[in-house]
Design a protein around this motif. Structure first.
Motif, mmCIF file in Angstrom:
data_model
loop_
_atom_site.group_PDB
_atom_site.id
_atom_site.type_symbol
_atom_site.label_atom_id
_atom_site.label_comp_id
_atom_site.label_asym_id
_atom_site.label_seq_id
_atom_site.Cartn_x
_atom_site.Cartn_y
_atom_site.Cartn_z
ATOM 1 N N UNK A 248 -34.137 63.706 -20.608
ATOM 2 C CA UNK A 248 -35.183 62.857 -21.178
ATOM 3 C C UNK A 248 -34.800 62.443 -22.597
ATOM 4 N N UNK A 252 -33.542 58.177 -24.846
ATOM 5 C CA UNK A 252 -33.932 57.352 -25.989
ATOM 6 C C UNK A 252 -35.050 56.387 -25.646
ATOM 7 N N UNK A 253 -35.159 55.341 -26.423
ATOM 8 C CA UNK A 253 -36.270 54.397 -26.256
ATOM 9 C C UNK A 253 -36.090 53.545 -25.010
ATOM 10 N N UNK A 278 -39.001 62.728 -12.783
ATOM 11 C CA UNK A 278 -39.437 62.051 -14.010
ATOM 12 C C UNK A 278 -38.333 62.092 -15.069
ATOM 13 N N UNK A 282 -36.852 59.188 -17.265
ATOM 14 C CA UNK A 282 -36.805 59.264 -18.724
ATOM 15 C C UNK A 282 -35.405 58.996 -19.254
ATOM 16 N N UNK A 286 -35.786 55.363 -20.213
ATOM 17 C CA UNK A 286 -36.193 55.657 -21.579
ATOM 18 C C UNK A 286 -37.700 55.790 -21.765
ATOM 19 N N UNK A 287 -38.094 55.807 -23.027
ATOM 20 C CA UNK A 287 -39.515 55.932 -23.376
ATOM 21 C C UNK A 287 -40.307 54.766 -22.806
ATOM 22 N N UNK A 291 -43.565 54.987 -20.492
ATOM 23 C CA UNK A 291 -44.859 54.400 -20.872
ATOM 24 C C UNK A 291 -45.385 53.505 -19.750
ATOM 25 N N UNK A 294 -46.809 55.824 -17.143
ATOM 26 C CA UNK A 294 -48.085 56.409 -17.561
ATOM 27 C C UNK A 294 -49.177 55.331 -17.567
ATOM 28 N N UNK A 298 -52.597 55.425 -15.550
ATOM 29 C CA UNK A 298 -53.891 55.264 -16.213
ATOM 30 C C UNK A 298 -54.717 54.168 -15.537
ATOM 31 N N UNK A 332 -49.953 64.861 -15.065
ATOM 32 C CA UNK A 332 -49.810 65.412 -16.413
ATOM 33 C C UNK A 332 -49.056 66.734 -16.379
ATOM 34 N N UNK A 335 -45.258 66.007 -15.764
ATOM 35 C CA UNK A 335 -44.556 65.475 -16.942
ATOM 36 C C UNK A 335 -44.493 66.552 -18.024
#
Lengths: 383, 624
Positions: A248, A252-253, A278, A282, A286-287, A291, A294, A298, A332, A335
């Motif tokens: 992960x 990086x981004x 996951x 990651x 990346x991030x 996102x 997630x 959501x 959750x 992760x």
């Protein structure tokens, strides 16, 4: 005067209505927003699985077949009218518990744990049934009672939860046991159990943790110790979590790029198609990828939660609310687990991890949510 | 049932549920934010750390050994090289059925039970994707048979490894030494990075002394590996820098000639070019095959070498400790004349023995009845002991010690070999320290003929006579002539002049003439005969069997290992020296003849006085 905070969301509801109504989808009790969000998440998951399996299209194809089957199950479950679910709830629960006992008594051994029941044609985990049966049975029990429940009723609910949780933990399948306990706790929480009682229960659970240590299996204790200090055993039990964090963190981004994750492709990351998928995402996406995932989750959770508030009866509210929150909780936990926030308890990432049984149960639970929402007028008419 | 239903306040329950749903929503958002924060921490804040860890995971540095420098003689004849040794190896991971494959291979290539035992042992120690040797040292037939059948054996291959090889084996072992597998002691001393891939290290001789130059610089291969350690791909390759080649000053032809001259005798020959200090030949007989040691010598072979007659492992040339004996006499003559202790007219009457004043103890001359009236010139020519007893006592041990030290005795010559011993030139200080005894005049007497405590190596004998040939303007002895780096550039090693020995020219003339007379009729080495060039020499005899003052028995009646050692020092041509030779012939009187054969070999291939033509050398140099 009642406080109804979700009123402003009705505009969203009406807009999707306008967009898709009067269509086949709504007649089939399918919620378009939820379904599209689910399909988006599944699509992302398949992309990651393709990479995690080293481009093994056979694995991806098998997963697509499972999703197809699970989607069919979801659609079928969505057709079941809520009053039937209500009447089936006790039997589902009792049947599930009996199967759990059966697994303990004669279940064959898979991965050193007795989880599977071989039915000749296919094998399945009875604990999966309980993921639906516990919230449904609790909701059935609380359905006609005045909420918030009193102490005696909570005690009975507690017993209803504890029996299958202990049976599952005994298999031993700590991950699923936690999910079952969570599903039950969600029902009690949504049923309006008093905060004071909630806090007392949480404290009691915390106090019970040391006791739990004594009933844990060696490998479970090891996992806890490893969680506390993964570097203590970098090539043994701590290896999984260290390699997962490396995967992960090195992403990086923007990630190393799809199919370019070295941690998974060079086999440093264990279980990279199942529990640790996951980490693959990651690393490669990346991030940003995380996102997006997630955000999709959501969207599903918010939609589900909203649908539950629209229910006209206690059973529907409690069942759909607890199912959607349990879904989020398992995401959750997974992760949190792969990123080193929680001990490795063996919870897969729903809708993304490779595997069959839990997928069917999960999609069935979305079917339940859709059915309860779609048939809500029917329920209100009946009662 | 309907009665209880009426008790339920639906609006209240909806509100209760919605409040709880909001709490749940807030918790969900907090949890999601927490997860994203955690991911931010791992992927942004600690990104560098995990990137490093990830690269460390997958990238492995594999060292590549450099090729060891080749060693040539002065004419370019290869005396140490690297030759490929072929071995049959198998990667178990790529072989479906290992025992079946081994069985099938055994039908085309002879696999001994030892090969199989070693293979089965290594099979367990290696990872499945590492190659495991099945048979080492394949011959050409084996290789051919295997290649014809290779298609039947996927995962089995012939691998080549470079191994040090000494084509002229025993002839050069005293100079070259050998390489062997690095042992634990050596691992501690070498640079672990530079030797990461190296299996062999110089153990002895030139191979040890010039290890740094010969070894080269390690190369690297950066490879990507998976979690199991299998190589996925090569990312980067930094090639190794091969070791420098060495050109030794040794003349392979002369080296072999010297060895042949010694024949079956135990002993040593050292030949020096006095004009540069270059060693042209250095032999210790018997020798042994250094190739035995490269891959590790068996216990039995090693025992056999240790117990063999003449102790082949003992390098006499630089470690032998012999009395200087009568070869000391020219140096003492130089000192005696130069210090004006005596002059050319100084004479004694030799009755065949010497006694210190006031002492009844008799020191015998080697010749019963003595040499009669003897001056310094005759004393050197006939090797008169009595004369040198007298002169030695006259000038004292300080002069004796001084001149011998000037000529390099009693201390290592500083040749480029690590194993050299220094011999011994005694003086009162040394004796008090080593023996705890005072120096007696009797010690001076026996020191005057190079006996007693006095010890020398054959190299020191040659080194001293080389300086004699140069009339005190000698050069540091050495074996390395030039080096050649990986790009082929040659670097010559310049001769290093030694501190000149200051002696009057007429004294040099006299003593060198006296040494020439040694080889003339009446001299102790007259038997070596004449040559087109003149030589200056001195004989010596070292007693192995102490006669304790009794008459020396005729040597042929003694068992061979108790017979006297003979020494010989010589340089030639006398007026323009080209070679200086020191010979020790153990238990035999052939030293002077051995020296003659070596000189003949040298001058048959080198012009002297510009007259002689040079025939082609026996060993053809290698073209580069």
């Amino acid at each position: 005067m009642a406080f109804t905070p979700f009123q402003h969301l009705t505009s969203l509801r009406s807009s999707t209505r306008q967009f898709l109504q009067p269509g086949l989808i709504s007649r089939w009790h399918i919620d378009p927003f939820l379904t599209l969000s689910l399909l988006a998440l599944i699509g992302l998951g398949l992309l990651v699985l393709y990479s995690a399996s080293n481009g093994d299209s056979a694995i991806v194809l098998r997963q697509v077949m499972r999703f197809t089957m699970a989607l069919v199950v979801m659609v079928l479950v969505a057709q079941i009218p809520p009053h039937r679910m209500l009447s089936w709830a006790p039997w589902l629960y009792i049947g599930g518990v009996i199967l759990l006992v059966a697994v303990l008594v004669m279940g064959d051994i898979g991965k050193g744990a007795q989880r599977w029941l071989d039915l000749g044609i296919f094998r399945f985990q009875p604990s999966e049934i309980l993921k639906l049966a516990i919230p449904m049975f609790l909701a059935w029990y609380l359905h006609e009672r005045i909420l918030p429940p009193n102490f005696g009723q909570i005690l009975i609910c507690g017993i209803i939860i504890v029996i299958p949780v202990l049976l599952t933990a005994k298999q031993p399948d700590l991950g699923t046991a936690i999910m079952l306990a969570c599903a039950g706790a969600m029902v009690l929480f949504l049923a309006g159990i008093r905060w004071r009682l909630l806090i007392v229960m949480a404290l009691a659970a915390a106090a019970a943790l040391p006791a739990l240590w004594y009933v844990m299996h060696d490998y479970q204790r090891k996992r806890v110790l490893t969680f506390i200090n993964p570097e203590s055993d970098p090539l043994g039990a701590g290896y999984h979590i260290i390699q997962s964090k490396i995967a992960i963190g090195s992403g990086g981004v923007f990630g190393k790029g799809w199919l370019n994750g070295t941690q998974s492709h060079l086999n440093f990351l264990p279980e990279h198609t199942t529990d640790f998928i996951f980490s693959v995402m990651g690393e490669e996406l990346g991030l940003m990828g995380a996102i997006v995932l997630i955000a999709l989750v959501l969207m599903i959770v918010l939609r589900g939660l909203y649908m539950s508030t629209q229910a006209k009866d206690t059973f529907s509210r409690l069942v759909s609310g607890s199912l959607i929150l349990t879904f989020f909780f398992s995401i959750a936990v997974n992760i949190g687990m792969v990123s080193g926030l929680l001990p490795v308890v063996g919870v897969p990432l729903p809708l993304v991890s490779y595997g069959g049984t839990s997928l069917v149960t999960l999609m069935a639970s979305f079917g339940v949510i859709m059915s309860l929402h779609s048939h809500r007028k029917l329920m209100s008419k009946k009662y | 049932m309907s009665k209880r239903l009426t008790l339920k306040d639906h609006q209240l329950e909806i509100a209760l549920y919605q409040r709880r749903a909001i709490v749940a929503l807030v918790l969900v958002l907090i949890l999601a934010a927490g997860l994203i924060l955690r991911l931010y921490y791992l992927q942004v804040i600690q990104h560098k750390l995990y990137t490093t860890l990830s690269e460390k995971n997958q990238v492995t540095l594999l060292p590549i050994p450099p090729n060891r420098g080749i060693i040539y003689d002065r004419n370019g004849v290869i005396i140490a090289e690297n030759t490929p040794v072929f071995s049959l190896e198998m990667i178990p991971d790529k072989v479906a059925n290992v025992p079946e494959t081994v069985k099938a291979l055994g039908k085309i290539i002879n696999l001994s039970p030892e090969d199989l035992a070693a293979f089965n042992k290594q099979l367990k120690q290696h990872r499945r994707f590492d190659s495991v040797p099945l048979k080492v040292k394949l011959d050409e037939q084996d290789i051919a048979k295997f290649y014809v059948n290779q298609f039947r054996f996927p995962g089995v291959m012939v691998k080549a490894q470079l191994i040090r090889y000494y084509p002229l084996g025993p002839n050069f072992v005293d100079v070259l030494g050998y390489v062997g597998r690095i042992n634990e002691n050596e691992v501690q001393k070498v640079d672990p990075i530079n030797y990461a891939a190296t299996n062999f290290i110089g153990k002895l001789g030139i191979e040890k002394h010039y290890e740094d130059i010969l070894h080269g610089r390690v190369g690297y291969q950066e490879v990507e590996t998976d979690a199991g350690g299998r190589i996925v791909r090569v990312l980067k390759r930094i090639p190794p820098v091969p070791g420098n080649n060495l050109y030794l000053s040794i003349d392979a032809n002369l080296q072999i000639a010297a060895q042949q001259a010694l024949g079956e005798d135990f002993g040593s020959v050292v030949v020096i070019d006095p004009n540069t200090g270059e060693i042209l030949a250095m032999v210790s007989n018997p020798g042994y095959d250094p190739n035995l040691f490269v891959q590790g010598i068996s216990q039995a072979d090693y025992q056999a070498l240790q117990n063999a007659p003449g102790k082949p492992l003992y390098n006499r040339a630089i470690r032998g400790q012999y009395p200087i004996a009568s070869t000391i006499k020219p140096y003492l003559a130089l000192e005696a004349l130069n210090s004006r202790t005596i002059d050319l007219k100084f004479k004694i009457n030799d009755p065949g023995y010497y006694s210190l004043p006031g002492s009844a103890h008799v020191y015998r001359d080697w010749k019963k009845g003595g040499h009669g009236v003897v001056d310094v010139m005759k004393a050197v020519q006939v090797s008169c002991d009595t004369f040198f007893y007298t002169v030695g006592v006259k000038m004292g041990i300080t002069h004796i010690h001084g001149i011998l030290t000037d000529f390099g005795f009693g201390k290592p010559t500083g040749i480029d070999l690590d194993e050299e011993l220094g011999g011994l030139v005694p003086d009162p200080t040394w004796k008090r320290k080593a023996k705890g005894q005072p120096w007696y005049l009797g010690d001076t007497v026996i020191s005057s003929i190079g006996q007693g405590f006095m010890l020398t190596t054959p190299l020191q004998l040659a080194n001293a006579v080389s300086q004699m040939a140069m009339r005190g303007q000698g050069y540091q002895v050495h074996l390395l002539m030039q080096t050649q780096d990986a790009k082929g550039r040659l670097t010559k090693i310049a001769p290093i002049p030694l501190t000149p020995i200051r002696i009057d020219a007429d004294v040099w003339d006299s003593v060198i003439m006296a040494m020439h007379n040694v080889t003339q009729p009446g001299g102790t080495a007259a038997a070596i005969g004449n040559a087109p060039y003149a030589f200056a020499a001195k004989t010596g005899t070292g007693q192995v069997f102490s006669t304790f003052g009794r008459d020396t028995p005729k040597s042929q009646f003694l068992p061979k290992n108790l017979r006297d050692n003979t020494m010989f020092i010589v340089f030639a041509p006398m007026d323009k020296p080209q070679i200086a030779i020191g010979v020790v012939d153990e238990n035999s009187h052939n030293a002077k003849f051995i020296a003659r054969k070596v000189m003949d070999s040298y001058f048959s291939r080198h012009p002297y006085d510009g007259i002689h033509t040079v025939p082609a050398p026996d060993l053809t140099p290698v073209e580069h």
